[in-house]
Scaffold this active site. Structure first.
Site, PDB file in Angstrom:
ATOM      1  N   HIS A  39      67.490  41.864  16.029  1.00 13.39           N
ATOM      2  CA  HIS A  39      68.082  42.869  15.158  1.00 13.39           C
ATOM      3  C   HIS A  39      69.457  43.196  15.707  1.00 13.39           C
ATOM      4  O   HIS A  39      69.602  43.590  16.860  1.00 13.39           O
ATOM      5  CB  HIS A  39      67.227  44.143  15.087  1.00 13.39           C
ATOM      6  CG  HIS A  39      67.817  45.152  14.151  1.00 13.39           C
ATOM      7  ND1 HIS A  39      67.564  45.134  12.802  1.00 13.39           N
ATOM      8  CD2 HIS A  39      68.682  46.173  14.361  1.00 13.39           C
ATOM      9  CE1 HIS A  39      68.239  46.112  12.226  1.00 13.39           C
ATOM     10  NE2 HIS A  39      68.931  46.754  13.154  1.00 13.39           N
ATOM     11  N   CYS A  40      70.467  43.028  14.908  1.00 14.67           N
ATOM     12  CA  CYS A  40      71.845  43.278  15.328  1.00 14.67           C
ATOM     13  C   CYS A  40      72.233  44.695  14.905  1.00 14.67           C
ATOM     14  O   CYS A  40      72.420  44.968  13.715  1.00 14.67           O
ATOM     15  CB  CYS A  40      72.786  42.254  14.697  1.00 14.67           C
ATOM     16  SG  CYS A  40      74.500  42.474  15.204  1.00 14.67           S
ATOM     17  N   HIS A  41      72.337  45.589  15.867  1.00 10.95           N
ATOM     18  CA  HIS A  41      72.715  46.968  15.568  1.00 10.95           C
ATOM     19  C   HIS A  41      74.186  47.064  15.173  1.00 10.95           C
ATOM     20  O   HIS A  41      74.566  47.969  14.427  1.00 10.95           O
ATOM     21  CB  HIS A  41      72.420  47.867  16.770  1.00 10.95           C
ATOM     22  CG  HIS A  41      70.962  47.989  17.039  1.00 10.95           C
ATOM     23  ND1 HIS A  41      70.136  48.777  16.279  1.00 10.95           N
ATOM     24  CD2 HIS A  41      70.165  47.400  17.959  1.00 10.95           C
ATOM     25  CE1 HIS A  41      68.909  48.700  16.721  1.00 10.95           C
ATOM     26  NE2 HIS A  41      68.893  47.860  17.750  1.00 10.95           N
TER      27      HIS A  41
END
Length: 174
Positions: A39-41
């Protein structure tokens, strides 16, 4: 039906179905993501089967743009040596020295800011390139066989999802 369950991931209690192999439930997105990478914040989304190659190109373009920015800053005529050695004449005014000193400070601060970004983005690009070559995800690489049920029985450097060589892995990635 039991064969399907035994060769696939466990039932996802949150999504209420049997997700495909290599998928993972992202608690941030609250969804099961096929071929979950991470998951790329920064982007606010999961990186998986549908957008992993786009994420790779995003990282490539970031490395290129930061490198170009560093080149622009480095090509500036405002250097510390010009401040120290080039403006020692009596003809220069204190205003010119102040402008040169301020420009040098901006250049030094810009370099101190951009070099770590360039270094981190380059490392990220290298890691994701190596993972793409081996048809592996960040999730699989970091968790390993002891935490992922479909990788049980594999060793650290095994590439269970690798195709017949580097070229086919890269083609499949894009």
């Amino acid at each position: 039906n039991t064969l399907y369950r035994s060769t696939r991931r466990k039932y996802c209690d949150k999504c209420h179905f049997y997700p495909p192999l290599r998928s993972h439930h992202c608690s941030t997105c609250s969804a099961c993501i096929a071929t979950f990478d991470h998951h790329c914040h920064f982007l606010g989304t999961c990186i998986g089967e549908r957008n992993h190659w786009r994420f790779w190109w995003f990282v490539v373009l970031n490395v290129v743009s930061v490198k170009l920015s560093l080149d622009i800053v480095s090509s500036s005529s405002l250097t510390l040596s010009a401040f120290i050695y080039g403006h020692g004449s009596n003809a220069s005014t204190s205003g010119d020295d102040l402008k040169l000193g301020l420009g040098t400070a901006v250049k030094v601060i810009a370099r101190l800011y951009m070099y770590p970004i360039y270094f981190i983005a380059s490392i990220l690009l290298i890691i994701h390139t190596l993972l793409a070559i081996g048809n592996c995800t960040t999730f699989e690489f970091t968790k390993g066989a002891e935490h992922i049920d479909y990788l049980r029985g594999t060793r650290v450097m095994d590439l269970p999802f690798g195709r017949d060589g580097l070229f086919k892995n890269v083609i499949m990635f894009f």
